[in-house]
Design an enzyme around this catalytic site. Structure first.
Site, short mmCIF file in Angstrom:
data_model
loop_
_atom_site.label_atom_id
_atom_site.label_comp_id
_atom_site.label_asym_id
_atom_site.label_seq_id
_atom_site.Cartn_x
_atom_site.Cartn_y
_atom_site.Cartn_z
N CYS A 59 -11.26 0.21 -1.93
CA CYS A 59 -11.36 -0.16 -0.50
C CYS A 59 -11.82 1.00 0.38
O CYS A 59 -12.19 0.77 1.54
CB CYS A 59 -10.02 -0.70 -0.02
SG CYS A 59 -9.50 -2.18 -0.91
N HIS A 71 -9.43 -0.08 7.61
CA HIS A 71 -9.67 -1.03 6.52
C HIS A 71 -8.78 -2.25 6.73
O HIS A 71 -7.57 -2.13 6.95
CB HIS A 71 -9.35 -0.36 5.19
CG HIS A 71 -9.21 -1.32 4.06
ND1 HIS A 71 -10.14 -2.31 3.81
CD2 HIS A 71 -8.24 -1.48 3.12
CE1 HIS A 71 -9.75 -3.02 2.76
NE2 HIS A 71 -8.59 -2.54 2.33
N ASN A 75 -9.04 -9.49 3.58
CA ASN A 75 -9.35 -8.16 3.05
C ASN A 75 -10.57 -8.28 2.13
O ASN A 75 -10.48 -8.87 1.06
CB ASN A 75 -8.12 -7.64 2.28
CG ASN A 75 -8.32 -6.26 1.68
OD1 ASN A 75 -9.44 -5.76 1.58
ND2 ASN A 75 -7.22 -5.64 1.25
#
Ligand code: UT7
Length: 369
Positions: free
Chosen positions: A117, A259, A289
């Site tokens: 990520c 994020h 996500n």
């Protein structure tokens, strides 16, 4: 650092989202999950996400986002491609060379960046260093993911969280006083936590031709609670380190993008940094996500561009498997993001154009399934 110092400047921004919008109830029904819409919204902030069709690969999304970024930049031609992904099209070769080929970029250098990520910010910082060092002038930085290809639909700790998508920025050589200039970066990793986010099977430790260590070894696994604690701590530390390098205080930041892992993590990091909620931006509610793609998908969000002025001090921070973390400061780019259909010479289909007539530009385009 001073205003006229050379750096990389964001000069194009693009996104590619699969058209299929999947709400929480649909995820729950698909995996027969023991959870409910209220739990998912309260504990993660996620209401819906995009799912790619099985025939759509990470590379397909990357081509779409890359094409959109090039369209938004005008006539510039990239001289390098960096693709951040943890869901590549194949274990070998990297996905970036084929993406560069499909974008019509000839034989430019192209490579994948694997930092889960944190991948987009790792790639952005790497591309900026290459521009500053003279190795390239116009790198295309793409982040693309199809987490539906590795998440077990019956895993209630992962299936509601992850979505698919891609975002991209085109950089060019410029100076630090221009809108879109990358000012500073902070990167870090701690492999002692490598077991907290894993796909255990399919690599050299557990090759596919041998019996898997567990029946679900090919799926993504995350120890959510432990990751949560690391994410808050590391993103806060890293963001402060990048701000220190830039010589900025958190109070002067006008756009903070973390994020899109979990709204509670983002709230916690924003509070610890002392950045007012009005200056925090995200779209986890709409997209979930999307791993490496989540930050460029906020950068490409038309609603965010309406709210942030070109040149505004901006802070990006991410955390992911590895463990890895990264933060970048930049000034807000003076670029209209694009989400476009593919050029006819590209063999790619998953692009969608957001319907800007609805309240959130990326809620509108398609059916729920
Ligand atoms: O993108 C890379 C980085 N990723 C992250 O940063 C994600 C970090 N982690 C998270 O976002 C959160 O940990 C999750 C959303 C994954 C889980 O939320 P949480 O509030 O941390 O829950 P938890 O893991 O502490 O679990 C609390 C309880 C547990 O039950 P017990 O043991 O207290 O009885 C879980 O079994 O919630 C249970 N639980 C659920 N309950 C209903 C876990 N997932 C669910 C669910 N629905 N979907």
């Amino acid at each position: 650092m001073s205003a006229g110092d050379p750096t990389a400047v964001i000069t194009g921004i693009g996104a590619c989202l699969p058209p299929r919008i999947v709400d929480n109830d649909s995820v729950i029904a698909r995996g027969a999950l023991h959870t409910d819409d209220a739990w998912i919204r309260d504990r993660t902030g996620i209401a819906r996400r995009r799912h790619a069709d099985p025939s759509t690969s990470t590379g397909d999304l990357a081509v779409g986002a890359g094409r959109a970024a090039l369209d938004s930049a005008g006539d510039l031609r990239p001289d390098m491609v960096l693709l951040a992904t943890s869901t590549p099209d194949h274990p070998c070769p990297a996905t970036a060379p084929e993406v560069a080929h499909r974008l019509g970029l000839g034989t430019v250098p192209a490579f994948d960046v694997s930092a889960v990520c944190s991948g987009f910010l790792y790639a952005l910082a790497t591309a900026t260093a290459l521009v500053r060092g003279g190795a390239c002038t116009t790198p295309l930085v793409i982040a693309a993911e199809t987490y539906t290809s590795i998440v077990n639909p019956s895993d209630r700790t992962a299936a509601p969280i992850f979505g698919d998508g891609a975002g991209a920025v085109l950089l060019r050589a410029g100076t630090q006083d221009e809108p879109g200039a990358v000012i500073s970066s902070d990167l870090g990793a701690d492999g002692s936590g490598s077991d907290l986010i894993t796909v255990p099977g399919g690599g050299s430790r557990h090759p596919r031709h041998l019996p898997p260590p567990t029946a679900d070894a090919h799926y993504f696994h995350m120890q959510g609670r432990a990751v949560y604690a690391h994410a808050v701590r590391r993103m806060t530390q890293s963001a402060n380190a990048a701000l220190d390098q830039a010589g900025w205080t958190p109070q002067t930041v006008r756009s903070f993008i973390g994020h899109q892992a979990n709204q509670r993590i983002l709230d916690s990091v924003g509070d610890r940094l002392g950045i007012a909620p009005v200056h925090r931006f995200g779209n986890i509610h709409e997209l979930g996500n999307t791993a490496a793609a989540s930050i460029p998908l906020v950068l490409a969000d038309p609603a965010v561009h309406q709210a942030v002025a070109p040149g505004a001090r901006s802070l990006l921070t991410a955390f992911g498997g590895g463990l890895t973390w990264a933060s970048v400061t930049l000034t807000w780019p003076s670029v209209a993001p694009r989400t476009t259909a593919p050029h006819t010479d590209l063999d790619t289909t998953p692009l969608c154009t957001p319907d800007l007539s609805r309240s959130h530009p990326w809620t509108a385009s398609t059916t729920t399934s």
